[in-house]
Design a protein around this motif. Structure first.
Motif, PDB file in Angstrom:
ATOM      1  N   ASN A  96       0.801  -1.220   0.000  1.00  0.00           N
ATOM      2  CA  ASN A  96       0.000   0.000   0.000  1.00  0.00           C
ATOM      3  C   ASN A  96       0.838   1.277   0.000  1.00  0.00           C
ATOM      4  OD1 ASN A  96      -2.371  -1.454   0.061  1.00  0.00           O
ATOM      5  ND2 ASN A  96      -2.495  -1.468   2.292  1.00  0.00           N
ATOM      6  N   ARG A  97       1.975   1.267   0.689  1.00  0.00           N
ATOM      7  CA  ARG A  97       2.700   2.527   0.846  1.00  0.00           C
ATOM      8  C   ARG A  97       4.182   2.447   0.498  1.00  0.00           C
ATOM      9  NH1 ARG A  97       3.672   4.785   5.130  1.00  0.00           N
ATOM     10  NH2 ARG A  97       3.382   3.107   6.616  1.00  0.00           N
ATOM     11  N   THR A  98       4.941   1.731   1.300  1.00  0.00           N
ATOM     12  CA  THR A  98       6.395   1.876   1.218  1.00  0.00           C
ATOM     13  C   THR A  98       7.032   1.062   0.107  1.00  0.00           C
ATOM     14  OG1 THR A  98       6.830   0.025   2.716  1.00  0.00           O
ATOM     15  CG2 THR A  98       6.421   2.179   3.722  1.00  0.00           C
ATOM     16  N   MET A  99       6.467  -0.074  -0.226  1.00  0.00           N
ATOM     17  CA  MET A  99       7.052  -1.018  -1.189  1.00  0.00           C
ATOM     18  C   MET A  99       8.409  -1.531  -0.725  1.00  0.00           C
ATOM     19  SD  MET A  99       4.674  -1.342  -3.336  1.00  0.00           S
ATOM     20  CE  MET A  99       5.424  -2.312  -4.624  1.00  0.00           C
ATOM     21  N   ILE A 100       8.732  -1.333   0.568  1.00  0.00           N
ATOM     22  CA  ILE A 100       9.965  -1.899   1.127  1.00  0.00           C
ATOM     23  C   ILE A 100       9.792  -3.411   1.252  1.00  0.00           C
ATOM     24  CG2 ILE A 100      11.427  -2.028   3.186  1.00  0.00           C
ATOM     25  CD1 ILE A 100      10.866   0.897   3.694  1.00  0.00           C
ATOM     26  N   ILE A 101      10.823  -4.143   0.884  1.00  0.00           N
ATOM     27  CA  ILE A 101      10.796  -5.600   1.021  1.00  0.00           C
ATOM     28  C   ILE A 101      11.232  -5.944   2.445  1.00  0.00           C
ATOM     29  CG2 ILE A 101      11.690  -7.790   0.161  1.00  0.00           C
ATOM     30  CD1 ILE A 101      12.189  -6.428  -2.509  1.00  0.00           C
ATOM     31  N   TYR A 102      10.396  -6.640   3.151  1.00  0.00           N
ATOM     32  CA  TYR A 102      10.655  -6.937   4.554  1.00  0.00           C
ATOM     33  C   TYR A 102      11.394  -8.275   4.701  1.00  0.00           C
ATOM     34  CZ  TYR A 102       7.507  -3.125   5.700  1.00  0.00           C
ATOM     35  OH  TYR A 102       6.927  -1.891   5.803  1.00  0.00           O
ATOM     36  N   PHE A 103      12.314  -8.267   5.662  1.00  0.00           N
ATOM     37  CA  PHE A 103      13.080  -9.476   5.990  1.00  0.00           C
ATOM     38  C   PHE A 103      12.928  -9.714   7.497  1.00  0.00           C
ATOM     39  CE2 PHE A 103      14.813  -7.795   2.152  1.00  0.00           C
ATOM     40  CZ  PHE A 103      15.134  -8.913   1.379  1.00  0.00           C
ATOM     41  N   ASP A 104      12.234 -10.788   7.833  1.00  0.00           N
ATOM     42  CA  ASP A 104      11.850 -10.999   9.226  1.00  0.00           C
ATOM     43  C   ASP A 104      12.730 -11.996   9.965  1.00  0.00           C
ATOM     44  OD1 ASP A 104      10.945 -13.051   7.630  1.00  0.00           O
ATOM     45  OD2 ASP A 104       9.233 -13.496   8.900  1.00  0.00           O
ATOM     46  N   ASN A 105      13.702 -12.597   9.287  1.00  0.00           N
ATOM     47  CA  ASN A 105      14.562 -13.597   9.931  1.00  0.00           C
ATOM     48  C   ASN A 105      16.002 -13.090   9.920  1.00  0.00           C
ATOM     49  OD1 ASN A 105      15.314 -16.100  11.104  1.00  0.00           O
ATOM     50  ND2 ASN A 105      15.930 -16.847   9.092  1.00  0.00           N
ATOM     51  N   ILE A 106      16.508 -12.670  11.080  1.00  0.00           N
ATOM     52  CA  ILE A 106      17.860 -12.131  11.194  1.00  0.00           C
ATOM     53  C   ILE A 106      18.868 -13.271  11.310  1.00  0.00           C
ATOM     54  CG2 ILE A 106      19.416 -10.671  12.511  1.00  0.00           C
ATOM     55  CD1 ILE A 106      17.231  -9.130  11.122  1.00  0.00           C
ATOM     56  N   LEU A 107      19.837 -13.288  10.412  1.00  0.00           N
ATOM     57  CA  LEU A 107      20.908 -14.275  10.459  1.00  0.00           C
ATOM     58  C   LEU A 107      22.143 -13.726  11.177  1.00  0.00           C
ATOM     59  CD1 LEU A 107      20.624 -15.526   6.767  1.00  0.00           C
ATOM     60  CD2 LEU A 107      19.587 -16.541   8.809  1.00  0.00           C
ATOM     61  N   VAL A 108      22.531 -12.503  10.819  1.00  0.00           N
ATOM     62  CA  VAL A 108      23.674 -11.818  11.433  1.00  0.00           C
ATOM     63  C   VAL A 108      23.303 -10.352  11.574  1.00  0.00           C
ATOM     64  CG1 VAL A 108      26.074 -11.100  11.123  1.00  0.00           C
ATOM     65  CG2 VAL A 108      25.389 -13.409  10.466  1.00  0.00           C
ATOM     66  N   ASN A 109      23.658  -9.775  12.720  1.00  0.00           N
ATOM     67  CA  ASN A 109      23.412  -8.344  12.908  1.00  0.00           C
ATOM     68  C   ASN A 109      24.465  -7.767  13.848  1.00  0.00           C
ATOM     69  OD1 ASN A 109      22.201  -5.874  12.583  1.00  0.00           O
ATOM     70  ND2 ASN A 109      20.415  -6.318  13.867  1.00  0.00           N
ATOM     71  N   VAL A 110      25.720  -7.804  13.399  1.00  0.00           N
ATOM     72  CA  VAL A 110      26.838  -7.303  14.192  1.00  0.00           C
ATOM     73  C   VAL A 110      26.762  -5.780  14.260  1.00  0.00           C
ATOM     74  CG1 VAL A 110      29.333  -7.181  14.400  1.00  0.00           C
ATOM     75  CG2 VAL A 110      28.264  -9.259  13.517  1.00  0.00           C
ATOM     76  N   GLY A 111      26.638  -5.260  15.458  1.00  0.00           N
ATOM     77  CA  GLY A 111      26.488  -3.824  15.644  1.00  0.00           C
ATOM     78  C   GLY A 111      25.036  -3.393  15.766  1.00  0.00           C
ATOM     79  N   THR A 112      24.093  -4.306  15.443  1.00  0.00           N
ATOM     80  CA  THR A 112      22.637  -4.055  15.533  1.00  0.00           C
ATOM     81  C   THR A 112      22.205  -2.805  14.770  1.00  0.00           C
ATOM     82  OG1 THR A 112      22.794  -2.819  17.622  1.00  0.00           O
ATOM     83  CG2 THR A 112      22.554  -5.207  17.781  1.00  0.00           C
TER      84      THR A 112
END
Length: 210
Positions: A96-112
């Motif tokens: 509807n609005r952003t057209m951002i592709i969402y990723f809901d499963n975090i594999l690595v997030n060094v530094g958050t």
């Protein structure tokens, strides 16, 4: 003038000066290696106005820089993320609005610095960043186009448009210079995404600071 050493013996002033000179030379010889050991492996070495830096493998903090405008990377400055799409359907907010592709499963997030809820990466500092994405379309007879966006501007794009292939990936990779606070995310420019199943991924990391 005469200097008494023992009863009945004297030392000439020239002999005293020679002995003092030998003592001073000996002290200088001993002092030089001690001074050279004062420079450890983690301190910058200044040579003709240029700084040669050896990084400590276990630094305690991230230095901001030096007088020559150079910075040193350390363990605390590592930045990397990788996420996949696990859910089968996108939130309605995307179409509807952003057209951002969402990723809901975090594999690595060094530094958050990658926000799972918004699927947006926030650059913590100015530098060269590497990004790659692999977005799979779920149905045949459609074309999808995906762009890596930085602050709302497309940097690199990819498409998957084979009408006879059910699962085809729009994939690309590249290096981007980002300023502190810049935002990077994936935007669906064309088509529909209804599939997840961990086939689609979005990753990035800091190559080096500027």
């Amino acid at each position: 003038m005469e200097y008494k050493m023992e009863a009945g013996s004297v030392m000439h002033p020239k002999s005293v000066c020679f002995d003092l000179l030998l003592i001073l030379l000996g002290m200088l010889l001993l002092w030089e290696p001690l001074g050279s050991r004062g420079q450890n492996d983690t301190e910058p070495i200044i040579l003709e106005g240029k700084c040669l830096v050896v990084c400590d493998s276990t630094p305690s903090s991230e230095p901001a820089g030096n007088a020559l405008g150079m910075s040193v990377r350390s363990g605390s400055g590592r930045v990397a993320f990788s996420a996949s799409r696990q859910t089968n359907h996108e939130p309605t907010d995307m179409s509807n609005r952003t057209m951002i592709i969402y990723f809901d499963n975090i594999l690595v997030n060094v530094g958050t610095h990658f926000d799972q809820e918004s699927s947006i990466f926030l650059a913590p500092r100015r530098g060269v960043y590497s990004f790659n994405f692999h977005v799979v379309k779920a149905y045949n007879r459609q074309t999808i186009q995906v762009s890596l966006m930085v602050n709302g501007w497309p940097m690199i794009s990819a498409f998957a448009g084979d009408q006879d292939v059910t699962r085809e990936a729009a994939t690309n990779a590249g290096l981007v210079i980002m300023e502190k606070g810049d935002k990077a995310y994936l935007r669906l420019e064309r088509g529909n995404l209804m599939g997840g199943w961990k086939y689609s991924t979005f990753s990035g990391f800091l190559v080096f600071p500027l």
